[in-house]
Design a protein around this motif. Sequence first.
Motif, mmCIF file in Angstrom:
data_model
loop_
_atom_site.group_PDB
_atom_site.id
_atom_site.type_symbol
_atom_site.label_atom_id
_atom_site.label_comp_id
_atom_site.label_asym_id
_atom_site.label_seq_id
_atom_site.Cartn_x
_atom_site.Cartn_y
_atom_site.Cartn_z
ATOM 1 N N LYS A 47 0.836 -1.197 0.000
ATOM 2 C CA LYS A 47 0.000 0.000 0.000
ATOM 3 C C LYS A 47 0.872 1.248 0.000
ATOM 4 C CE LYS A 47 -3.938 -2.078 2.226
ATOM 5 N NZ LYS A 47 -4.921 -1.995 3.291
ATOM 6 N N LEU A 48 0.357 2.278 -0.644
ATOM 7 C CA LEU A 48 1.047 3.559 -0.636
ATOM 8 C C LEU A 48 0.866 4.219 0.725
ATOM 9 C CD1 LEU A 48 0.014 4.940 -4.138
ATOM 10 C CD2 LEU A 48 2.170 3.870 -3.491
ATOM 11 N N PRO A 49 1.861 5.002 1.149
ATOM 12 C CA PRO A 49 1.710 5.730 2.411
ATOM 13 C C PRO A 49 0.479 6.644 2.349
ATOM 14 C CG PRO A 49 3.952 5.917 1.558
ATOM 15 C CD PRO A 49 3.129 5.272 0.496
ATOM 16 N N HIS A 50 -0.169 6.836 3.481
ATOM 17 C CA HIS A 50 -1.386 7.644 3.506
ATOM 18 C C HIS A 50 -1.146 9.096 3.108
ATOM 19 C CE1 HIS A 50 0.278 8.565 7.471
ATOM 20 N NE2 HIS A 50 -0.465 9.653 7.445
ATOM 21 N N ASN A 51 0.075 9.566 3.234
ATOM 22 C CA ASN A 51 0.348 10.972 2.935
ATOM 23 C C ASN A 51 1.038 11.181 1.584
ATOM 24 O OD1 ASN A 51 2.672 9.747 3.765
ATOM 25 N ND2 ASN A 51 3.360 11.404 5.076
ATOM 26 N N THR A 55 8.298 8.168 1.063
ATOM 27 C CA THR A 55 8.379 7.555 2.387
ATOM 28 C C THR A 55 9.807 7.116 2.680
ATOM 29 O OG1 THR A 55 7.508 5.793 3.821
ATOM 30 C CG2 THR A 55 7.795 5.256 1.501
#
Length: 126
Positions: A47-51, A55
């Motif tokens: 998953k991609l980082p939420h922000n 990263t």
Amino acid sequence: MFNSNIGELYGLSYLLLGHHTQGSIALYDTTTHCLFCGDYICFFGDKLPHNGLLTFGQDLRDKTRAFMVSWSQNSTDRHKYQFETFVQGIKLLSSYKDAMFLATGHGPILHKQIADFLDELVSIDG
């Protein structure tokens, strides 16, 4: 067509890697200090980082190291998937000591300590 395995093209440094697929290259932008390695190193399904895309990605670094350790210790896979050739490509990538970003073919872009990460991968010899 490239004349050598290492060179410069349109202001970008390139390395001919050839392990992932024939003709596979990495590009390095000396202005942004970004190393583009395509699928040579990739984070499928993560998953991609939420922000956003950028990263430090400690979990991704750990998974990559664990994958390489497992690969290096399986003599059948080590030979079948040319582990030594892959490590030679990582050595070439690790020559960009001032890289600040590692952009892979899939997943987030790693930021900071790129040379250290690549040097750790090179040191895995099983």
